[in-house]
Write an enzyme that holds these catalytic residues in place. Sequence first.
Site, short mmCIF file in Angstrom:
data_model
loop_
_atom_site.label_atom_id
_atom_site.label_comp_id
_atom_site.label_asym_id
_atom_site.label_seq_id
_atom_site.Cartn_x
_atom_site.Cartn_y
_atom_site.Cartn_z
N LYS A 54 0.85 -1.19 0.00
CA LYS A 54 0.00 0.00 0.00
C LYS A 54 0.88 1.23 0.00
CE LYS A 54 -4.45 1.02 0.29
NZ LYS A 54 -5.57 0.12 -0.04
N ASN A 113 -16.28 6.80 -4.81
CA ASN A 113 -16.36 5.81 -5.89
C ASN A 113 -17.00 4.50 -5.43
OD1 ASN A 113 -15.90 4.63 -8.45
ND2 ASN A 113 -14.07 3.65 -7.63
N1 GLU Z 1 -7.03 0.37 -3.26
C1 GLU Z 1 -7.85 -0.76 -3.54
C2 GLU Z 1 -7.93 -1.68 -2.34
O1 GLU Z 1 -7.80 -1.27 -1.22
C3 GLU Z 1 -7.44 -1.47 -4.83
C4 GLU Z 1 -6.10 -2.10 -4.83
C5 GLU Z 1 -5.66 -2.63 -6.19
O2 GLU Z 1 -6.48 -2.64 -7.10
O3 GLU Z 1 -4.50 -3.01 -6.29
O4 GLU Z 1 -8.21 -2.84 -2.45
#
Ligand code: GLU
Length: 476
Positions: free
Chosen positions: A107, A234
Site C-alpha cells: 500500500k 467511488n
Molecule cells: N485500493 C484498492 C484496495 O484497497 C485497490 C487495490 C488494487 O487494485 O490493487 O483494495
Amino acid sequence: MKPTNEPTFRQSVDMMFNRAVAKMDLPPGLEEKIRVCNATYTVRFGVRLRGQIHTFTGYRSVHSEHMEPVKGGIRYALEVNQDEVEALAALMTYKCALVEAPFGGSKGGLRIDPRKYDEHELEQITRRFAYELAKRDLIHPSQNVPAPDMGTGEREMAWIADQYARMNTTDINARACVTGKPLNAGGISGRVEATGRGVQYALREFFRDARDVEKANLSGKLDGKRVIIQGLGNVGYHAAKFLSEEDGCQIIGIIERDGALFNEAGLNVEDVREWIVKHGGVSGFPDAAHHAEGNAVLEEACDILIPAALEGVINLSNAARIKAPLIIEAANGPITAGADDILRQKGVVIIPDMYANAGGVTVSYFEWVKNLSHIRFGRMQRRQEEARHQLVIDELERLDRYLGDAWSMTPEFKTKYLRGADELELVRSGLDDTMRIAYQSMRDVWHEREDVEDLRTAAYLVSIGKVAASYRAKGL
Ligand code: GLU
C-alpha cells in the site's frame, strides 16, 4: 470521533489476525513472519509550486512478498501515516489471498489534501512521487503494482503509468506497472465500478444462503432491504447505485463529510450524487431530513449498514448503539478491533473488508493480465461465439416456422443470445465468480468450525492458510 484508548489501525488489524491465528496450527515463527510488515519506505521530496518549494511525505509499504508482484493502492489524504499504510498493506495481503489474486500485499500513501492543488500541480506532485518509487522498483510490473485508493483515480494512474514508461523506455510490459488506468491508457472496462460491484455481488451471495440470512436475524431476499451507506465516493456510490437500481434495495440513509441525509421512503442515489458534485456536499438536498452530525445516522435502524469511507468509524464510542444486524465493510478497516468484539457479542453479522471490498483488486488483476497479454479480453472469441449462437438461432427459427402458431421464439431471447460477450461482460462475470467462490470458502469455515463465530475470523483462516501454504512451498 474515535476514542484515544483504542489501538492504532495496524494494531487493530494485528489483533484480528491474532484472534484467527490462535485457531490455526502453524509452525512456530510462521505466524509472526506472516503478520509483520516486510518493509516500509518513506520518502520526502520537494516540488516547486507557486514560486516556492513544497515538501511532501509519501510511503510505500510492502507487507508480504510470498507472491510477486505485490499489489495495493496509493492513497492521497492528509491523515496518511506509516501505521495506516502498514495496516492497509497487511489487509491487501489477506485480501489478495482470499480472492486468489496472485499478489503479495502493499500500500502507498501521500500526505496531501488533493483538493488544495490544481490539476497541473497534482500532476507534477504525482510524477515526482512516482519517480521516487519507480527508481526503487516500488512501482514495477513484476515487483510492485499500485492502483487507485482514496483521493486518487484514473487520472493519477495514467500519470504514474506514463512516468514509469518514460523511465523504462524498452520495457514492453510497462503498462502493467499500475492498474486502474483509463481505458485509453491501457485500462480495463469495469475497473472504476469494480469495488462497488463487488459489494453488490458479495451481498447477493450472502442472501443466496438462508442460513446466513438467518444468522443476521434477517429474512427473505436482498430485494426491499433498507440500507444506510457512509461515503458516496467511488465505492459507496457504485454500491448504492447498483443495490438500489438492480436489487430493489432502499437507500434510506447517506452519510457524507458535511452531514447525512435520511429518508425512510428511499433516496435517489443519482440525484444525491449530482447534488454533491454541484454543491460540494449533501447540505440543502431536498426530499430528505438533514442531520448535521452525520455519524449519528450510523446508529439508525436499517437492515444493512455499508461503511464505505474511512477506517475506524465504528469504534468503542458508538459500537454498542449500532442497530444494523448486517454490516458490510466496503471501506478498509471501518470497524476497530474493540468495536468488532462488541458487535460480535451483539450477534451482528459483519462481512469483512478483506472480502467485501476485494472487487477492486480483482479487476486490477484482470487489467494486469490484459496489459501483459497485450490484448483486450474477448477480442479473439466474441464473433466466433456469435457465429455459433447464430447456428442455434437458425435452427430455432426453422422450428418456429414448422410449429406455426403453437410456439415462437421471443425477440429478446434472440438478441440477448446472439450477442457475444464484450470485455465489460467478461470482467463482470470474472468478478462475480471470484466473489462467489471467495464467499463460499469463508462460509464453509463459518458453518463447519464450531470455534469460528464470525465471517472475519473465517476470512482470516482461509487467507492465512493460503499465505502459509505459499511460504511452505518456498521452503520457509
Ligand atoms: N485500493 C484498492 C484496495 O484497497 C485497490 C487495490 C488494487 O487494485 O490493487 O483494495
